[in-house]
Motif scaffolding. Structure first.
Motif, PDB file in Angstrom:
ATOM      1  N   LEU A 143     -42.433 -26.628  -0.689  1.00 37.52           N
ATOM      2  CA  LEU A 143     -41.908 -26.194  -1.993  1.00 37.52           C
ATOM      3  C   LEU A 143     -40.374 -26.312  -2.004  1.00 37.52           C
ATOM      4  O   LEU A 143     -39.705 -25.780  -1.125  1.00 37.52           O
ATOM      5  CB  LEU A 143     -42.342 -24.747  -2.242  1.00 37.52           C
ATOM      6  CG  LEU A 143     -41.922 -24.114  -3.556  1.00 37.52           C
ATOM      7  CD1 LEU A 143     -42.552 -24.837  -4.734  1.00 37.52           C
ATOM      8  CD2 LEU A 143     -42.300 -22.635  -3.583  1.00 37.52           C
ATOM      9  N   HIS A 144     -39.843 -27.029  -2.986  1.00 36.89           N
ATOM     10  CA  HIS A 144     -38.397 -27.254  -3.048  1.00 36.89           C
ATOM     11  C   HIS A 144     -38.023 -27.612  -4.485  1.00 36.89           C
ATOM     12  O   HIS A 144     -38.894 -27.816  -5.332  1.00 36.89           O
ATOM     13  CB  HIS A 144     -37.991 -28.412  -2.121  1.00 36.89           C
ATOM     14  CG  HIS A 144     -38.451 -29.745  -2.624  1.00 36.89           C
ATOM     15  ND1 HIS A 144     -39.755 -30.166  -2.540  1.00 36.89           N
ATOM     16  CD2 HIS A 144     -37.791 -30.738  -3.276  1.00 36.89           C
ATOM     17  CE1 HIS A 144     -39.871 -31.357  -3.090  1.00 36.89           C
ATOM     18  NE2 HIS A 144     -38.701 -31.734  -3.546  1.00 36.89           N
ATOM     19  N   TYR A 145     -36.732 -27.689  -4.706  1.00 37.14           N
ATOM     20  CA  TYR A 145     -36.273 -28.253  -5.982  1.00 37.14           C
ATOM     21  C   TYR A 145     -35.274 -29.352  -5.675  1.00 37.14           C
ATOM     22  O   TYR A 145     -34.720 -29.442  -4.575  1.00 37.14           O
ATOM     23  CB  TYR A 145     -35.661 -27.179  -6.895  1.00 37.14           C
ATOM     24  CG  TYR A 145     -34.385 -26.557  -6.392  1.00 37.14           C
ATOM     25  CD1 TYR A 145     -33.155 -27.132  -6.650  1.00 37.14           C
ATOM     26  CD2 TYR A 145     -34.416 -25.377  -5.651  1.00 37.14           C
ATOM     27  CE1 TYR A 145     -31.986 -26.568  -6.176  1.00 37.14           C
ATOM     28  CE2 TYR A 145     -33.250 -24.804  -5.177  1.00 37.14           C
ATOM     29  CZ  TYR A 145     -32.036 -25.406  -5.445  1.00 37.14           C
ATOM     30  OH  TYR A 145     -30.877 -24.851  -4.974  1.00 37.14           O
ATOM     31  N   ASP A 146     -35.037 -30.218  -6.646  1.00 40.07           N
ATOM     32  CA  ASP A 146     -34.089 -31.316  -6.474  1.00 40.07           C
ATOM     33  C   ASP A 146     -32.848 -31.063  -7.331  1.00 40.07           C
ATOM     34  O   ASP A 146     -32.894 -30.334  -8.314  1.00 40.07           O
ATOM     35  CB  ASP A 146     -34.740 -32.648  -6.876  1.00 40.07           C
ATOM     36  CG  ASP A 146     -35.862 -33.014  -5.910  1.00 40.07           C
ATOM     37  OD1 ASP A 146     -35.562 -33.441  -4.802  1.00 40.07           O
ATOM     38  OD2 ASP A 146     -37.040 -32.842  -6.280  1.00 40.07           O
ATOM     39  N   PHE A 147     -31.758 -31.715  -6.923  1.00 40.46           N
ATOM     40  CA  PHE A 147     -30.500 -31.599  -7.675  1.00 40.46           C
ATOM     41  C   PHE A 147     -30.447 -32.639  -8.795  1.00 40.46           C
ATOM     42  O   PHE A 147     -29.589 -32.576  -9.663  1.00 40.46           O
ATOM     43  CB  PHE A 147     -29.306 -31.768  -6.733  1.00 40.46           C
ATOM     44  CG  PHE A 147     -29.245 -30.691  -5.688  1.00 40.46           C
ATOM     45  CD1 PHE A 147     -28.776 -29.430  -6.007  1.00 40.46           C
ATOM     46  CD2 PHE A 147     -29.705 -30.925  -4.404  1.00 40.46           C
ATOM     47  CE1 PHE A 147     -28.742 -28.421  -5.058  1.00 40.46           C
ATOM     48  CE2 PHE A 147     -29.668 -29.923  -3.450  1.00 40.46           C
ATOM     49  CZ  PHE A 147     -29.191 -28.670  -3.774  1.00 40.46           C
ATOM     50  N   ASP A 149     -32.353 -34.792 -11.998  1.00 43.48           N
ATOM     51  CA  ASP A 149     -33.462 -34.801 -12.951  1.00 43.48           C
ATOM     52  C   ASP A 149     -34.360 -35.964 -12.564  1.00 43.48           C
ATOM     53  O   ASP A 149     -33.872 -37.054 -12.229  1.00 43.48           O
ATOM     54  CB  ASP A 149     -32.943 -34.998 -14.377  1.00 43.48           C
ATOM     55  CG  ASP A 149     -32.115 -33.809 -14.847  1.00 43.48           C
ATOM     56  OD1 ASP A 149     -32.664 -32.698 -14.910  1.00 43.48           O
ATOM     57  OD2 ASP A 149     -30.912 -34.001 -15.140  1.00 43.48           O
ATOM     58  N   LEU A 150     -35.677 -35.742 -12.634  1.00 42.61           N
ATOM     59  CA  LEU A 150     -36.613 -36.758 -12.163  1.00 42.61           C
ATOM     60  C   LEU A 150     -37.549 -37.202 -13.268  1.00 42.61           C
ATOM     61  O   LEU A 150     -38.162 -36.368 -13.930  1.00 42.61           O
ATOM     62  CB  LEU A 150     -37.504 -36.200 -11.043  1.00 42.61           C
ATOM     63  CG  LEU A 150     -36.836 -35.554  -9.832  1.00 42.61           C
ATOM     64  CD1 LEU A 150     -37.900 -34.939  -8.928  1.00 42.61           C
ATOM     65  CD2 LEU A 150     -36.060 -36.608  -9.082  1.00 42.61           C
ATOM     66  N   ILE A 151     -37.671 -38.520 -13.454  1.00 41.30           N
ATOM     67  CA  ILE A 151     -38.781 -39.049 -14.248  1.00 41.30           C
ATOM     68  C   ILE A 151     -39.797 -39.554 -13.231  1.00 41.30           C
ATOM     69  O   ILE A 151     -39.515 -40.486 -12.469  1.00 41.30           O
ATOM     70  CB  ILE A 151     -38.347 -40.207 -15.168  1.00 41.30           C
ATOM     71  CG1 ILE A 151     -37.229 -39.768 -16.117  1.00 41.30           C
ATOM     72  CG2 ILE A 151     -39.547 -40.721 -15.968  1.00 41.30           C
ATOM     73  CD1 ILE A 151     -36.659 -40.915 -16.951  1.00 41.30           C
ATOM     74  N   TRP A 204     -38.682 -25.792  -9.075  1.00 44.10           N
ATOM     75  CA  TRP A 204     -39.373 -25.713  -7.784  1.00 44.10           C
ATOM     76  C   TRP A 204     -40.721 -26.424  -7.895  1.00 44.10           C
ATOM     77  O   TRP A 204     -41.496 -26.139  -8.814  1.00 44.10           O
ATOM     78  CB  TRP A 204     -39.619 -24.263  -7.404  1.00 44.10           C
ATOM     79  CG  TRP A 204     -38.392 -23.445  -7.171  1.00 44.10           C
ATOM     80  CD1 TRP A 204     -37.688 -22.737  -8.097  1.00 44.10           C
ATOM     81  CD2 TRP A 204     -37.728 -23.241  -5.915  1.00 44.10           C
ATOM     82  NE1 TRP A 204     -36.625 -22.111  -7.494  1.00 44.10           N
ATOM     83  CE2 TRP A 204     -36.626 -22.385  -6.158  1.00 44.10           C
ATOM     84  CE3 TRP A 204     -37.963 -23.685  -4.598  1.00 44.10           C
ATOM     85  CZ2 TRP A 204     -35.758 -21.979  -5.155  1.00 44.10           C
ATOM     86  CZ3 TRP A 204     -37.099 -23.265  -3.603  1.00 44.10           C
ATOM     87  CH2 TRP A 204     -36.011 -22.429  -3.876  1.00 44.10           C
ATOM     88  N   HIS A 205     -41.047 -27.302  -6.947  1.00 42.30           N
ATOM     89  CA  HIS A 205     -42.324 -28.012  -7.058  1.00 42.30           C
ATOM     90  C   HIS A 205     -42.945 -28.302  -5.700  1.00 42.30           C
ATOM     91  O   HIS A 205     -42.256 -28.390  -4.685  1.00 42.30           O
ATOM     92  CB  HIS A 205     -42.176 -29.301  -7.868  1.00 42.30           C
ATOM     93  CG  HIS A 205     -41.120 -30.240  -7.355  1.00 42.30           C
ATOM     94  ND1 HIS A 205     -39.796 -30.116  -7.693  1.00 42.30           N
ATOM     95  CD2 HIS A 205     -41.197 -31.325  -6.549  1.00 42.30           C
ATOM     96  CE1 HIS A 205     -39.096 -31.078  -7.116  1.00 42.30           C
ATOM     97  NE2 HIS A 205     -39.924 -31.830  -6.398  1.00 42.30           N
ATOM     98  N   HIS A 206     -44.246 -28.445  -5.749  1.00 38.70           N
ATOM     99  CA  HIS A 206     -45.020 -28.867  -4.580  1.00 38.70           C
ATOM    100  C   HIS A 206     -46.135 -29.780  -5.074  1.00 38.70           C
ATOM    101  O   HIS A 206     -46.698 -29.558  -6.143  1.00 38.70           O
ATOM    102  CB  HIS A 206     -45.622 -27.662  -3.849  1.00 38.70           C
ATOM    103  CG  HIS A 206     -46.347 -28.043  -2.604  1.00 38.70           C
ATOM    104  ND1 HIS A 206     -47.715 -28.180  -2.562  1.00 38.70           N
ATOM    105  CD2 HIS A 206     -45.886 -28.377  -1.370  1.00 38.70           C
ATOM    106  CE1 HIS A 206     -48.063 -28.565  -1.336  1.00 38.70           C
ATOM    107  NE2 HIS A 206     -46.974 -28.682  -0.597  1.00 38.70           N
TER     108      HIS A 206
HETATM  109 FE   LIG Z   1     -38.807 -33.206  -5.125  1.00 40.13          FE
END
Ligand SMILES: [Fe+2]
Length: 287
Positions: A143-147, A149-151, A204-206
């Motif tokens: 579980l983490h988040y990124d800095f 923005d993701l498509i 936050w995503h997994h």
């Molecule tokens: Fe990620």
């Protein structure tokens, strides 16, 4: 293969591009179902990446490639032979639930390079693409988040995305790590081949792969911030002697007071030169 999206507008159609830009502006988590079918599978599936590795075209840098399970990297010896990525060993790793994580792949895939360039020139942000190949329930990352923005585009197979709130607001590298959320997910969906998921920075995503092999690619968008601008101005001051004078070696309180005044004046002088439009222009050039 020929009609693959090479612009942001084509990627998000039938959603009007302006609406997508509004989602980006609001950093609003959004799932767009069934947009691409399997048209990316051939270009960006595991077979395509495997052939590039076999031909020695990829990886092109040591930090462009990783084999990991729940954020734990497999030792290089597990997936290389004579210092090069070995496809047979990578298949073994995949069978054991590891993910293959390939970043900066866009130079190898012309439609993806065009897509990244279109977004970069429109948004004036740092834009690049990555690919994750998985088979099995384990995620590539815990579980983490990124800095960024993701498509996310599901290119092959399926993948379950669980997203937990609250999102970290406008995260920037160096921000003290907030505590990991412990409440139930705010989003729990299985991406089918062709689906697009917009995951704003700080969410936050997994992930868990569905049955069989699962591949998604991500377009990463990293905007400049005021913090980047301040760092760009302040960091170079390290070459100036006054910022490196050992404070505990000064002989008198008046020497310390004089140095403090000099440092304040110099920082104020420098920071008054901050121009955010220049930060944006220089950031855009980086890509
Ligand atoms: Fe990620």
């Amino acid at each position: 293969m020929n009609n693959l999206p090479s612009t942001l507008a084509e990627l998000v159609v039938p959603l009007p591009e302006a609406e997508f830009l509004e989602l980006l502006h609001e950093r609003k988590l959004t799932l767009l179902r069934g947009k691409n079918g399997d048209r990316y599978t051939e270009l960006l599936g595991w077979n395509a990446l495997r052939h590039m590795i076999e031909r020695g075209e990829y990886p092109r840098g040591p930090d462009h490639f990783r084999v990991a399970k729940e954020s734990i990297s497999a030792p290089q010896a597990r997936w290389t032979s004579e210092g090069r990525a070995d496809v047979a060993k990578l298949e073994e790793c995949l069978a054991e639930g590891y993910s293959v994580i390939a970043t900066h792949i866009e130079p190898l895939f012309p439609p993806l390079a065009a897509l990244c360039e279109d977004i970069r020139s429109r948004l004036r942000e740092e834009v690049y693409a990555g690919l994750i190949v998985t088979s099995g329930k384990d995620g590539a990352f815990k579980l983490h988040y990124d800095f960024e923005d993701l498509i996310i585009v599901q290119a092959e197979g399926t993948k379950r995305w669980q997203i937990y709130g609250p999102a970290v607001s406008n995260p920037v590298r160096g921000l003290p790590r907030p505590s990991t959320p412990d409440s139930p997910p705010i989003f729990d969906e299985i991406l089918q081949t062709g689906d697009i998921l917009f995951v704003p920075a700080g969410n936050w995503h997994h992930c868990e792969a569905g049955p069989g092999r699962s591949v998604h690619f991500s377009v990463f968008m990293l905007p400049p911030t005021g913090w980047h601008g301040v760092k760009r101005i302040i960091s170079p001051l390290i070459v100036e002697e006054m910022f490196r004078t050992p404070l505990t070696r000064l002989r008198t309180p008046s020497e310390l007071a004089a140095l403090e005044a000099d440092i304040k004046n110099r920082v104020i002088e420098k920071i008054s030169q901050l121009k955010l439009d220049e930060i944006i222009a220089k950031w855009g050039e980086k890509g």
